[in-house]
Design a protein around this motif. Sequence first.
Motif, PDB file in Angstrom:
ATOM      1  N   GLU A  24       0.942  -1.237  -0.052  1.00 13.56           N
ATOM      2  CA  GLU A  24      -0.103  -0.149   0.012  1.00 13.56           C
ATOM      3  C   GLU A  24       0.816   1.622   0.008  1.00 13.56           C
ATOM      4  O   GLU A  24       1.641   1.336   0.831  1.00 13.56           O
ATOM      5  N   ASP A  25       0.703   2.160  -0.817  1.00 16.73           N
ATOM      6  CA  ASP A  25       1.481   3.180  -0.892  1.00 16.73           C
ATOM      7  C   ASP A  25       1.322   4.542  -0.074  1.00 16.73           C
ATOM      8  O   ASP A  25       1.986   5.047   0.142  1.00 16.73           O
ATOM      9  N   HIS A  26       0.022   4.552  -0.054  1.00 16.17           N
ATOM     10  CA  HIS A  26      -0.485   5.648   1.065  1.00 16.17           C
ATOM     11  C   HIS A  26      -0.108   5.304   2.612  1.00 16.17           C
ATOM     12  O   HIS A  26      -0.654   4.289   3.125  1.00 16.17           O
ATOM     13  N   GLN A  45       4.240  -7.485   7.244  1.00 20.69           N
ATOM     14  CA  GLN A  45       5.169  -6.927   6.565  1.00 20.69           C
ATOM     15  C   GLN A  45       4.484  -5.976   5.804  1.00 20.69           C
ATOM     16  O   GLN A  45       3.886  -6.433   4.707  1.00 20.69           O
ATOM     17  N   SER A  46       5.056  -4.711   5.396  1.00 18.29           N
ATOM     18  CA  SER A  46       4.341  -3.723   4.503  1.00 18.29           C
ATOM     19  C   SER A  46       5.395  -3.158   3.683  1.00 18.29           C
ATOM     20  O   SER A  46       6.568  -3.000   3.947  1.00 18.29           O
ATOM     21  N   LEU A  47       4.972  -2.755   2.594  1.00 18.65           N
ATOM     22  CA  LEU A  47       5.774  -2.222   1.561  1.00 18.65           C
ATOM     23  C   LEU A  47       5.019  -1.089   0.833  1.00 18.65           C
ATOM     24  O   LEU A  47       3.771  -1.128   0.832  1.00 18.65           O
ATOM     25  N   SER A  48       5.707  -0.122   0.791  1.00 23.42           N
ATOM     26  CA  SER A  48       5.018   1.255   0.084  1.00 23.42           C
ATOM     27  C   SER A  48       4.947   1.224  -1.405  1.00 23.42           C
ATOM     28  O   SER A  48       4.665   2.131  -2.234  1.00 23.42           O
ATOM     29  N   GLU A  49       5.822   0.293  -2.102  1.00 23.27           N
ATOM     30  CA  GLU A  49       6.018   0.193  -3.591  1.00 23.27           C
ATOM     31  C   GLU A  49       6.277  -1.024  -4.041  1.00 23.27           C
ATOM     32  O   GLU A  49       6.379  -2.047  -2.992  1.00 23.27           O
ATOM     33  N   GLY A  50       6.273  -1.508  -5.231  1.00 23.55           N
ATOM     34  CA  GLY A  50       6.554  -2.660  -5.730  1.00 23.55           C
ATOM     35  C   GLY A  50       7.782  -3.121  -6.001  1.00 23.55           C
ATOM     36  O   GLY A  50       8.275  -4.364  -6.284  1.00 23.55           O
ATOM     37  N   ASP A  68      -2.597  -3.113  -2.924  1.00 23.95           N
ATOM     38  CA  ASP A  68      -3.393  -1.824  -3.695  1.00 23.95           C
ATOM     39  C   ASP A  68      -2.870  -1.840  -5.160  1.00 23.95           C
ATOM     40  O   ASP A  68      -1.765  -2.596  -5.608  1.00 23.95           O
ATOM     41  N   LEU A  69      -3.892  -1.426  -6.093  1.00 23.62           N
ATOM     42  CA  LEU A  69      -3.515  -1.466  -7.518  1.00 23.62           C
ATOM     43  C   LEU A  69      -2.615  -0.341  -7.855  1.00 23.62           C
ATOM     44  O   LEU A  69      -1.949  -0.484  -8.944  1.00 23.62           O
TER      45      LEU A  69
END
Length: 140
Positions: A24-26, A45-50, A68-69
């Motif tokens: 999720e980027d937001h 574990q979270s990522l803000s980008e792919g 998130d798309l």
Amino acid sequence: MTVKLLNRDQPLRSHKARRILLVEDHYLNRMLLSDYLSYCGYDVQSLSEGAAFFSTIERFKPDLMLLDLKLPDIDGYSLLKQVQQKPDLSKIPIIVVSAFAFKADQEKALSLGACRYFVKPLKLKDLILTIEEQFTFCHR
């Protein structure tokens, strides 16, 4: 003898801490979801980008992914497509959580391998119930 029933307002807890990868980027959405999932007993574990998506999957070995798309460096559809091309990853359930509310977006994500689709803003309880449903009914 006293019996305590599950209260719908209580967080659900799995017997074993399941691993969830959140993409999720937001910032606020990512923190809210990550904190709530952790509160519910999941290892998140979270990522803000792919960019680190596949290396994180390899290292973290998630049991489920929330995607998130609309990401800053790649669209979620591309990630869905790439996951489905990898037999060892294609069995991991992916739940899309997106602001894209059109039926065509939902149909495209589901056709590319997502098992469920939620439109933001979402009800956290519904998301948790869906996650638990995936863990209960999906055999990896």
